[in-house]
Design a protein around this motif. Structure first.
Motif, mmCIF file in Angstrom:
data_model
loop_
_atom_site.group_PDB
_atom_site.id
_atom_site.type_symbol
_atom_site.label_atom_id
_atom_site.label_comp_id
_atom_site.label_asym_id
_atom_site.label_seq_id
_atom_site.Cartn_x
_atom_site.Cartn_y
_atom_site.Cartn_z
ATOM 1 N N PHE A 200 16.518 1.146 52.821
ATOM 2 C CA PHE A 200 15.421 1.592 53.681
ATOM 3 C C PHE A 200 15.959 2.149 55.001
ATOM 4 C CE2 PHE A 200 12.804 0.279 57.343
ATOM 5 C CZ PHE A 200 11.710 1.119 57.164
ATOM 6 N N ILE A 201 16.858 1.414 55.622
ATOM 7 C CA ILE A 201 17.419 1.848 56.908
ATOM 8 C C ILE A 201 18.177 3.167 56.740
ATOM 9 C CG2 ILE A 201 19.112 1.279 58.700
ATOM 10 C CD1 ILE A 201 18.293 -1.673 58.305
ATOM 11 N N LYS A 202 18.906 3.298 55.629
ATOM 12 C CA LYS A 202 19.643 4.539 55.364
ATOM 13 C C LYS A 202 18.687 5.715 55.222
ATOM 14 C CE LYS A 202 23.381 6.374 52.496
ATOM 15 N NZ LYS A 202 24.312 6.091 51.368
ATOM 16 N N GLU A 203 17.561 5.504 54.541
ATOM 17 C CA GLU A 203 16.555 6.549 54.398
ATOM 18 C C GLU A 203 16.011 6.965 55.764
ATOM 19 O OE1 GLU A 203 15.311 8.398 52.041
ATOM 20 O OE2 GLU A 203 16.456 7.562 50.370
ATOM 21 N N VAL A 204 15.709 5.988 56.594
ATOM 22 C CA VAL A 204 15.167 6.275 57.928
ATOM 23 C C VAL A 204 16.207 7.011 58.766
ATOM 24 C CG1 VAL A 204 14.282 5.257 60.066
ATOM 25 C CG2 VAL A 204 13.567 4.324 57.864
ATOM 26 N N GLU A 205 17.461 6.607 58.664
ATOM 27 C CA GLU A 205 18.539 7.282 59.401
ATOM 28 C C GLU A 205 18.662 8.743 59.003
ATOM 29 O OE1 GLU A 205 21.775 3.771 60.449
ATOM 30 O OE2 GLU A 205 21.846 4.757 58.488
ATOM 31 N N SER A 206 18.334 9.043 57.740
ATOM 32 C CA SER A 206 18.438 10.430 57.254
ATOM 33 C C SER A 206 17.252 11.281 57.682
ATOM 34 C CB SER A 206 18.554 10.438 55.724
ATOM 35 O OG SER A 206 17.319 10.076 55.123
ATOM 36 N N GLY A 207 16.262 10.648 58.335
ATOM 37 C CA GLY A 207 15.111 11.392 58.826
ATOM 38 C C GLY A 207 13.842 11.224 58.012
ATOM 39 N N THR A 208 13.878 10.392 56.971
ATOM 40 C CA THR A 208 12.684 10.148 56.168
ATOM 41 C C THR A 208 11.670 9.348 56.976
ATOM 42 O OG1 THR A 208 14.051 10.056 54.163
ATOM 43 C CG2 THR A 208 11.800 9.181 54.007
ATOM 44 N N PRO A 209 10.398 9.793 57.043
ATOM 45 C CA PRO A 209 9.376 9.004 57.742
ATOM 46 C C PRO A 209 9.291 7.600 57.162
ATOM 47 C CG PRO A 209 8.558 11.195 57.234
ATOM 48 C CD PRO A 209 9.864 11.049 56.510
ATOM 49 N N ILE A 210 8.945 6.636 57.988
ATOM 50 C CA ILE A 210 8.951 5.235 57.569
ATOM 51 C C ILE A 210 8.084 4.996 56.338
ATOM 52 C CG2 ILE A 210 8.216 2.914 58.274
ATOM 53 C CD1 ILE A 210 9.261 3.664 61.082
ATOM 54 N N LYS A 211 6.884 5.550 56.334
ATOM 55 C CA LYS A 211 5.986 5.349 55.184
ATOM 56 C C LYS A 211 6.628 5.835 53.897
ATOM 57 C CE LYS A 211 1.351 6.507 53.491
ATOM 58 N NZ LYS A 211 0.071 7.197 53.794
ATOM 59 N N GLU A 212 7.254 7.010 53.940
ATOM 60 C CA GLU A 212 7.894 7.559 52.747
ATOM 61 C C GLU A 212 9.154 6.791 52.381
ATOM 62 O OE1 GLU A 212 6.427 9.813 50.888
ATOM 63 O OE2 GLU A 212 4.796 9.685 52.336
ATOM 64 N N ALA A 213 9.872 6.301 53.390
ATOM 65 C CA ALA A 213 11.086 5.519 53.127
ATOM 66 C C ALA A 213 10.743 4.229 52.401
ATOM 67 C CB ALA A 213 11.802 5.217 54.438
ATOM 68 N N VAL A 214 9.632 3.610 52.784
ATOM 69 C CA VAL A 214 9.190 2.381 52.109
ATOM 70 C C VAL A 214 8.924 2.666 50.639
ATOM 71 C CG1 VAL A 214 7.333 0.679 51.949
ATOM 72 C CG2 VAL A 214 8.248 1.294 54.189
ATOM 73 N N LYS A 215 8.238 3.767 50.344
ATOM 74 C CA LYS A 215 7.914 4.131 48.964
ATOM 75 C C LYS A 215 9.175 4.446 48.151
ATOM 76 C CE LYS A 215 3.388 6.164 49.997
ATOM 77 N NZ LYS A 215 2.624 7.427 49.996
ATOM 78 N N LYS A 216 10.138 5.096 48.795
ATOM 79 C CA LYS A 216 11.350 5.485 48.085
ATOM 80 C C LYS A 216 12.159 4.283 47.620
ATOM 81 C CE LYS A 216 12.640 10.147 49.480
ATOM 82 N NZ LYS A 216 13.729 10.978 50.033
ATOM 83 N N VAL A 217 12.270 3.296 48.486
ATOM 84 C CA VAL A 217 13.110 2.149 48.149
ATOM 85 C C VAL A 217 12.335 1.060 47.409
ATOM 86 C CG1 VAL A 217 14.608 2.590 50.115
ATOM 87 C CG2 VAL A 217 12.754 0.932 50.349
ATOM 88 N N ASP A 218 10.999 1.141 47.447
ATOM 89 C CA ASP A 218 10.166 0.135 46.792
ATOM 90 C C ASP A 218 9.011 0.828 46.091
ATOM 91 O OD1 ASP A 218 8.896 -2.122 45.935
ATOM 92 O OD2 ASP A 218 8.148 -2.723 47.904
ATOM 93 N N PRO A 219 9.243 1.358 44.871
ATOM 94 C CA PRO A 219 8.200 2.088 44.130
ATOM 95 C C PRO A 219 6.914 1.290 43.948
ATOM 96 C CG PRO A 219 10.334 2.336 43.071
ATOM 97 C CD PRO A 219 10.497 1.288 44.135
ATOM 98 N N GLU A 220 6.995 -0.019 44.046
ATOM 99 C CA GLU A 220 5.807 -0.860 43.899
ATOM 100 C C GLU A 220 4.752 -0.487 44.934
ATOM 101 O OE1 GLU A 220 3.279 -3.761 42.396
ATOM 102 O OE2 GLU A 220 5.154 -2.968 41.572
ATOM 103 N N GLN A 221 5.200 -0.007 46.094
ATOM 104 C CA GLN A 221 4.280 0.365 47.158
ATOM 105 C C GLN A 221 3.407 1.558 46.740
ATOM 106 O OE1 GLN A 221 3.768 -1.435 49.975
ATOM 107 N NE2 GLN A 221 5.214 -2.824 48.972
ATOM 108 N N LYS A 222 3.936 2.441 45.917
ATOM 109 C CA LYS A 222 3.142 3.585 45.446
ATOM 110 C C LYS A 222 1.971 3.120 44.601
ATOM 111 C CE LYS A 222 6.876 7.006 45.349
ATOM 112 N NZ LYS A 222 7.641 7.940 44.493
ATOM 113 N N ARG A 223 2.228 2.104 43.780
ATOM 114 C CA ARG A 223 1.167 1.624 42.885
ATOM 115 C C ARG A 223 0.096 0.849 43.628
ATOM 116 N NH1 ARG A 223 5.820 1.040 39.591
ATOM 117 N NH2 ARG A 223 6.135 -1.137 40.189
ATOM 118 N N LYS A 224 0.413 0.390 44.822
ATOM 119 C CA LYS A 224 -0.560 -0.384 45.601
ATOM 120 C C LYS A 224 -1.545 0.515 46.332
ATOM 121 C CE LYS A 224 2.441 -4.398 46.311
ATOM 122 N NZ LYS A 224 3.181 -5.204 47.293
ATOM 123 N N GLU A 225 -1.245 1.814 46.404
ATOM 124 C CA GLU A 225 -2.127 2.737 47.133
ATOM 125 C C GLU A 225 -3.322 3.141 46.262
ATOM 126 O OE1 GLU A 225 0.119 6.009 48.640
ATOM 127 O OE2 GLU A 225 0.888 4.810 50.299
#
Length: 216
Positions: A191-216
């Protein structure tokens, strides 16, 4: 003068324009407000100190005594919360940090008068601390507890992302805070690596934890 990074990060950063105006004022009129120090550590006046050292200006200090590091942290937080120009993210962060520090102050020494008085008057430690802070600011206890989670997440972020959040340019929803704090260490690093690369926090959460996509 010692600059403590944890103390420094509790001071909401000035925008470039705000810093320029402060610098212009100081170069014209000097440093009128004293810097506040605890022992040899700066606890208030970081921007003034930076300008003073960059331009070789004189400044005065006033010393404060605190029982512990947590008491010093709490003073900084309360002082900053007294400012009028904080944005909602900065307010939530500081309230969360205050909840953290006050739990340590009261619970750190269970023989202290503070602890005994708190338990006698209000019952369970964490609930009491949250309620007392909530009453002081006219908010709900759960708002204080959410602020603590928000602060913990902000502290995990890389510096640029942290500045972006505290600057009010991005937000973190409650469900995102809860998800991030539940990540195991490997997922948190991704997650931190994604954020460091410029990914918005909401999208970084989804990228590293696909379960979050299904909760939406």
């Amino acid at each position: 003068m010692i600059i403590d990074e944890q103390f420094r990060t509790l001071i909401p950063p000035l925008t470039d324009d705000e810093f320029s105006r402060l610098e212009e004022s100081i170069l014209k009129d000097g440093i009128r407000d004293k810097l506040v120090v605890w022992n040899d550590t700066l606890i208030d006046g970081h921007n003034r100190y930076r300008i003073a050292t960059e331009h070789g200006l004189q400044y005065e200090t006033v010393h404060k005594d605190f029982e512990s590091r947590e008491h010093a942290l709490n003073w900084i937080i309360s002082n900053q919360l007294g400012r009028r120009n904080l944005n909602p993210n900065q307010i939530a962060y500081l309230r969360g940090k205050r909840f953290e520090s006050e739990k340590k102050i009261i619970g750190g020494d269970k023989k202290s008068a503070e602890y005994k008085k708190s338990i006698a008057q209000n019952g369970p430690l964490n609930g009491d601390t949250a309620q007392r802070i909530a009453d002081e600011y006219g908010i709900g206890r759960n708002t204080v507890k959410r602020a603590e989670k928000f602060a913990k997440v902000v502290d995990l972020l890389p510096e640029e992302a942290r500045k972006n959040i505290l600057g009010g340019n991005e937000s973190i929803k409650q469900k995102e805070s809860e998800a991030i704090l539940k990540f195991d260490k490997p997922t948190q690093k991704k997650f931190i690596k994604e954020v460091e690369s410029g990914t918005p926090i909401k999208e970084a959460v989804k990228k590293v934890d696909p379960e979050q996509k299904r909760k939406e």
